[in-house]
Design a protein around this motif. Structure first.
Motif, PDB file in Angstrom:
ATOM      1  N   CYS A  62      22.795   9.645 -18.731  1.00  0.00           N
ATOM      2  CA  CYS A  62      23.116   8.630 -19.744  1.00  0.00           C
ATOM      3  C   CYS A  62      24.557   8.144 -19.590  1.00  0.00           C
ATOM      4  O   CYS A  62      25.501   8.931 -19.663  1.00  0.00           O
ATOM      5  N   TYR A  68      25.651   5.723 -21.584  1.00  0.00           N
ATOM      6  CA  TYR A  68      25.741   4.874 -22.755  1.00  0.00           C
ATOM      7  C   TYR A  68      26.281   5.618 -23.975  1.00  0.00           C
ATOM      8  O   TYR A  68      27.021   5.059 -24.780  1.00  0.00           O
ATOM      9  N   SER A  69      25.963   6.911 -24.043  1.00  0.00           N
ATOM     10  CA  SER A  69      26.284   7.639 -25.278  1.00  0.00           C
ATOM     11  C   SER A  69      27.723   8.139 -25.309  1.00  0.00           C
ATOM     12  O   SER A  69      28.387   8.271 -24.280  1.00  0.00           O
ATOM     13  N   GLY A 106      21.435   6.130 -29.900  1.00  0.00           N
ATOM     14  CA  GLY A 106      21.803   7.541 -29.801  1.00  0.00           C
ATOM     15  C   GLY A 106      21.365   8.282 -31.061  1.00  0.00           C
ATOM     16  O   GLY A 106      20.918   7.676 -32.041  1.00  0.00           O
ATOM     17  N   VAL A 138      12.948  11.435 -29.547  1.00  0.00           N
ATOM     18  CA  VAL A 138      14.235  12.149 -29.567  1.00  0.00           C
ATOM     19  C   VAL A 138      14.917  11.899 -30.922  1.00  0.00           C
ATOM     20  O   VAL A 138      15.384  12.832 -31.596  1.00  0.00           O
TER      21      VAL A 138
HETATM   22 FE1  SF4 Z   1      21.760   9.063 -24.094  1.00  0.00          FE
HETATM   23 FE2  SF4 Z   1      21.565  10.506 -26.358  1.00  0.00          FE
HETATM   24 FE3  SF4 Z   1      19.458   9.069 -25.529  1.00  0.00          FE
HETATM   25 FE4  SF4 Z   1      20.224  11.268 -24.168  1.00  0.00          FE
HETATM   26  S1  SF4 Z   1      19.412  11.218 -26.250  1.00  0.00           S
HETATM   27  S2  SF4 Z   1      19.623   9.253 -23.300  1.00  0.00           S
HETATM   28  S3  SF4 Z   1      22.479  11.202 -24.432  1.00  0.00           S
HETATM   29  S4  SF4 Z   1      21.503   8.260 -26.152  1.00  0.00           S
END
Ligand code: SF4
Ligand code: V47
Length: 389
Positions: free
Chosen positions: A88, A90-91, A128, A160
């Motif tokens: 990732c 992006y986070s 996120g 998630v």
């Molecule tokens: Fe990125 Fe968080 Fe999604 Fe993982 S759970 S891909 S760290 S935004």
């Protein structure tokens, strides 16, 4: 008609009887399901031309030349995330949240309202996992969007995000899904699936919801009558058997619920993340992946090439390798792929551009709603006649 080299029947018949691809090709042409080992063999031994010819045939059997797109925009509520997936870009961790963004309900409604009077049909909301944005916050967001624009289809939240929200709110998956659905959640996008196999998952995204948890949430959505998509993040450290294992688990759930619409292979992009040393897949491997998705996912109606991640030219190419959907207008409203190095740094295409992309390769452009209800067929319309949006 004289059979050509791209006629799958001629191609398969031309193989030597000792070639193991011949039996698998014959199964596909009899419209029989291929099994796990067939899938691995195809990945290991099938050339781009072989897989592509078969996948294109399957695509044309299912959809003819129809190629779907939609008019949509994304909202990414935050890029602050409690997890740290290695791929990732992006986070940002909560401790570094000043480097990221956190949108209030008012700010998100400002985005929704900026589309008032525009013919978009879908908002796609993912982001996120922010420790302070809880189930109550997102329920209020869903209700506020629906109160403002009831016709807008809300496709939002990966397992998630949902798994974290439900656990924090101390509600079961079934209760939480029901609450979100009643508040206005119409369907689930496909994200967060990555690679299900634990050997790979523990190396690339160890701390977030596992395969069973991801599948449980999609099953619960399907049981409420909602539809959803599924993705697979490919082209990094996984092997062919991990890709087939991933597709097999999805195919099994689909046999039971029939709730999935679309399978979306997502090409791993390697800029600015903890896996930047892992090379990206070649365009040949990308097209082989799309073809394999079409051949293995026999119970998924649609295969999508997501152009903001693949680039518009490769998404166009994928229309000859089993793909019958290229997602939507997007309107430069997502950062996930531009931050990970996609050539599409400000992803946005108007309807005329999407239609042109599809028509250039002699396919039939059809605007769809999220659930593949056909809104408009653009085949007979000259590009100049299409209203820009
Ligand atoms: Fe990125 Fe968080 Fe999604 Fe993982 S759970 S891909 S760290 S935004
Ligand atoms: O789960 C994150 C992926 C996904 C990278 O359902 C990356 O219609 C490649 O799921 N390289 C979220 N991919 C986006 C998603 C999606 C997108 C478009 C349409 C739909 C749909 C769903 O983005 C994540 C993850 O697999 N991702 N980082 C990266 N570096």
């Amino acid at each position: 008609m004289i059979p050509t080299a791209s006629d799958p029947f001629t191609l398969v018949a031309s193989l030597d009887d000792t070639n193991e691809l011949k039996k698998i090709g014959e199964k596909i042409l009899r419209k029989e399901r291929i099994n796990f080992q067939d899938g691995v063999t195809l990945f290991e031994k099938g050339s781009l031309a072989f897989l592509g010819t078969l996948a294109n045939w399957v695509r044309e059997q299912k959809h003819g030349n129809k190629t779907y797109f939609n008019r949509n925009f994304h909202i990414e509520p935050t890029n602050v995330c409690v997890f740290s997936c290695a791929f990732c870009a992006y986070s940002r961790l909560y401790a570094n949240r000043e480097e990221g963004w956190e949108l209030s309900i008012e700010q998100m409604m400002h985005i929704v309202k900026s589309y008032d009077g525009k013919p978009v049909t879908e908002v796609h909301i993912v982001g996120g996992v922010h420790p302070k944005m809880n189930l109550a916050f997102f329920i209020e967001l869903l209700q506020t969007i629906k109160a403002h624009r009831p016709d807008l289809h809300i496709k939002a939240f990966t397992p998630v995000e949902l798994d974290y929200m439900f656990r924090k709110a101390k509600v079961s998956v079934e209760e939480g899904m029901k609450m979100a659905h009643e508040a206005g959640l119409d369907s689930l996008p496909g994200g967060g699936a990555e690679i299900f196999h634990p050997d790979i998952r523990k190396q690339i995204c160890d701390d977030k919801v596992d395969a069973e948890g991801w599948l449980h949430i999609h099953r619960a959505a399907h049981e409420l009558g909602m539809h959803s998509n599924a993705t697979m993040l490919y082209g990094h450290i996984e092997k062919f058997e991990h890709r087939i294992d991933h597709m097999e688990r999805l195919r099994q759930l689909q046999d039971q619920t029939g709730g999935f619409n679309t399978f979306i292979p997502l090409k791993f992009r390697n800029k600015d993340n903890d896996m930047s040393h892992v090379p990206e897949s070649t365009v040949v491997e990308d097209m082989r992946m799309y073809a394999m998705a079409r051949l293995y996912m026999d119970n998924f109606p649609h295969i999508k090439a997501y152009w903001p991640m693949l680039g518009r030219k490769n998404a166009q190419l994928a229309l000859s390798f089993g793909v019958n959907d290229i997602d939507g207008t997007i309107d430069d409203s997502t950062k996930i792929y531009s931050m990970a190095g996609s050539e599409e740094q400000t992803p946005s295409m108007n309807t005329a551009e999407l239609v042109t992309l599809i028509k250039q390769v002699k396919r039939q452009p059809v605007e769809r709603g999220t659930l593949y209800n056909e809104i408009r067929d653009y085949s007979d319309l000259a590009i100049e006649e299409i209203t820009l949006n």
